[in-house]
Design an enzyme around this catalytic site. Structure first.
Site, PDB file in Angstrom:
ATOM      1  N   MET A   1      37.871  33.787  39.374  1.00 37.39           N
ATOM      2  CA  MET A   1      37.097  32.857  39.945  1.00 37.39           C
ATOM      3  C   MET A   1      37.620  31.720  39.949  1.00 37.39           C
ATOM      4  O   MET A   1      37.604  30.853  39.426  1.00 37.39           O
ATOM      5  CB  MET A   1      35.884  32.516  38.932  1.00 37.39           C
ATOM      6  CG  MET A   1      34.888  33.609  38.555  1.00 37.39           C
ATOM      7  SD  MET A   1      34.451  33.944  39.490  1.00 37.39           S
ATOM      8  CE  MET A   1      32.655  32.413  40.227  1.00 37.39           C
TER       9      MET A   1
ATOM     10  N   HIS B   1      33.536  40.578  47.277  1.00 35.67           N
ATOM     11  CA  HIS B   1      32.386  38.962  47.670  1.00 35.67           C
ATOM     12  C   HIS B   1      31.116  39.544  47.867  1.00 35.67           C
ATOM     13  O   HIS B   1      30.933  40.247  48.335  1.00 35.67           O
ATOM     14  CB  HIS B   1      32.892  38.269  48.731  1.00 35.67           C
ATOM     15  CG  HIS B   1      32.248  37.386  48.455  1.00 35.67           C
ATOM     16  ND1 HIS B   1      32.007  36.133  47.870  1.00 35.67           N
ATOM     17  CD2 HIS B   1      30.990  36.511  49.211  1.00 35.67           C
ATOM     18  CE1 HIS B   1      31.521  34.957  47.756  1.00 35.67           C
ATOM     19  NE2 HIS B   1      30.731  36.054  49.222  1.00 35.67           N
TER      20      HIS B   1
ATOM     21  N   ASN C   1      32.738  45.930  38.356  1.00 31.07           N
ATOM     22  CA  ASN C   1      33.567  45.991  39.105  1.00 31.07           C
ATOM     23  C   ASN C   1      35.584  46.360  39.086  1.00 31.07           C
ATOM     24  O   ASN C   1      34.840  47.418  39.198  1.00 31.07           O
ATOM     25  CB  ASN C   1      33.213  44.747  39.759  1.00 31.07           C
ATOM     26  CG  ASN C   1      32.866  44.656  40.824  1.00 31.07           C
ATOM     27  OD1 ASN C   1      32.807  45.505  41.776  1.00 31.07           O
ATOM     28  ND2 ASN C   1      32.213  43.962  41.002  1.00 31.07           N
TER      29      ASN C   1
ATOM     30  N   GLY D   1      33.602  41.938  33.717  1.00 29.79           N
ATOM     31  CA  GLY D   1      34.432  42.653  34.506  1.00 29.79           C
ATOM     32  C   GLY D   1      33.603  44.956  34.930  1.00 29.79           C
ATOM     33  O   GLY D   1      34.167  45.232  34.796  1.00 29.79           O
TER      34      GLY D   1
HETATM   35  C1  GRF Z   1      31.051  40.250  41.157  1.00 29.68           C
HETATM   36  O1  GRF Z   1      28.894  39.746  42.212  1.00 29.68           O
HETATM   37  C2  GRF Z   1      31.751  40.111  42.677  1.00 29.68           C
HETATM   38  O2  GRF Z   1      31.980  40.540  43.823  1.00 29.68           O
HETATM   39  C3  GRF Z   1      31.874  38.765  42.218  1.00 29.68           C
HETATM   40  O3  GRF Z   1      32.182  38.224  40.548  1.00 29.68           O
HETATM   41  C4  GRF Z   1      30.641  39.000  40.649  1.00 29.68           C
HETATM   42  C5  GRF Z   1      31.693  39.863  39.498  1.00 29.68           C
HETATM   43  O4  GRF Z   1      31.107  40.729  38.119  1.00 29.68           O
HETATM   44  N1  GRF Z   1      32.804  38.345  42.998  1.00 29.68           N
HETATM   45  P1  GRF Z   1      32.359  41.836  37.099  1.00 29.68           P
HETATM   46  O5  GRF Z   1      32.592  41.040  36.315  1.00 29.68           O
HETATM   47  O6  GRF Z   1      32.961  42.278  38.002  1.00 29.68           O
HETATM   48  O7  GRF Z   1      30.834  41.734  36.408  1.00 29.68           O
END
Ligand code: GRF
Length: 191
Positions: free
Chosen positions: A91, A110, A15, A13
């Site tokens: 995912m 992505h 992002n 998490g």
């Molecule tokens: C990120 O690299 C995002 O681009 C991809 O999965 C990863 C998630 O990271 N879809 P986080 O859970 O936000 O740390």
């Protein structure tokens, strides 16, 4: 113009955290209403709680199929009057029906320069191909995986000595910058 956002996560998490942090600014045109995960042990759920953001876990095991799962997800989003859905390390592949209902309202991030390296293990494949640059992309979600109109991209150099881990870290730094910026511009429709 204050839009209601739900963030979908499956993992750490980071992002999601960047989006929540950005939304704390009074001038940010959105509120993070809810964080939803398909994984009960997603680290992001704890982070969201620390920020006082409500969280929900929806267990795939209680549904017969992905269509029913996404119907329940959609219902929850509607109950919460969500305007925009941000997938952030979520995912789970959306069903066509879900994408249709939320057309032009789901954003994803992505970790590659789309349309290159769709799918999983992007950094490993980038390193294997000896690419000199990589990056990240935000885009509107369409039924086909990692497709849909590109909203923003950032590039990073790939160094000869890079490992998957440090390339991922370098890309993540940019992800945390472009995702909040993308959401803000998407809402304000500024290019
Ligand atoms: C990120 O690299 C995002 O681009 C991809 O999965 C990863 C998630 O990271 N879809 P986080 O859970 O936000 O740390």
């Amino acid at each position: 113009m204050n839009k209601k956002i739900a963030i979908l996560i499956s993992g750490s998490g980071s992002n999601m955290r960047a989006l929540i942090e950005a939304s704390l600014n009074d001038k940010f045109p959105a509120t993070i209403e809810l964080v939803i995960s398909n994984n009960s042990s997603a680290g992001g759920l704890l982070i969201a709680k620390k920020y006082g953001v409500r969280t929900r876990f929806i267990d795939r095991k209680i549904f017969d199929n992905n269509e029913d799962y996404d119907k329940a997800l959609s219902l929850l989003l509607k109950e919460e009057n969500i305007d925009i859905v941000c997938a952030a390390g979520y995912m789970k592949i959306f069903t066509k029906q879900f994408v249709e209902i939320w057309k032009n309202k789901i954003i994803n991030i992505h970790p590659s320069l789309l349309p290159d390296y769709k799918g999983l293990n992007t950094h490993k494949r980038v390193l294997h191909d000896h690419q000199k640059r990589s990056g990240c992309t935000t885009h509107i979600v369409e039924p086909e995986l990692d497709s849909g109109p590109i909203l923003m991209q950032a590039t990073v150099p790939v160094k000869p000595e890079d490992t998957v881990e440090n390339l991922a870290k370098r890309v993540l730094v940019m992800e945390h910058i472009i995702y909040p910026l993308t959401l803000k511009r998407f809402i304000l429709r500024v290019n």
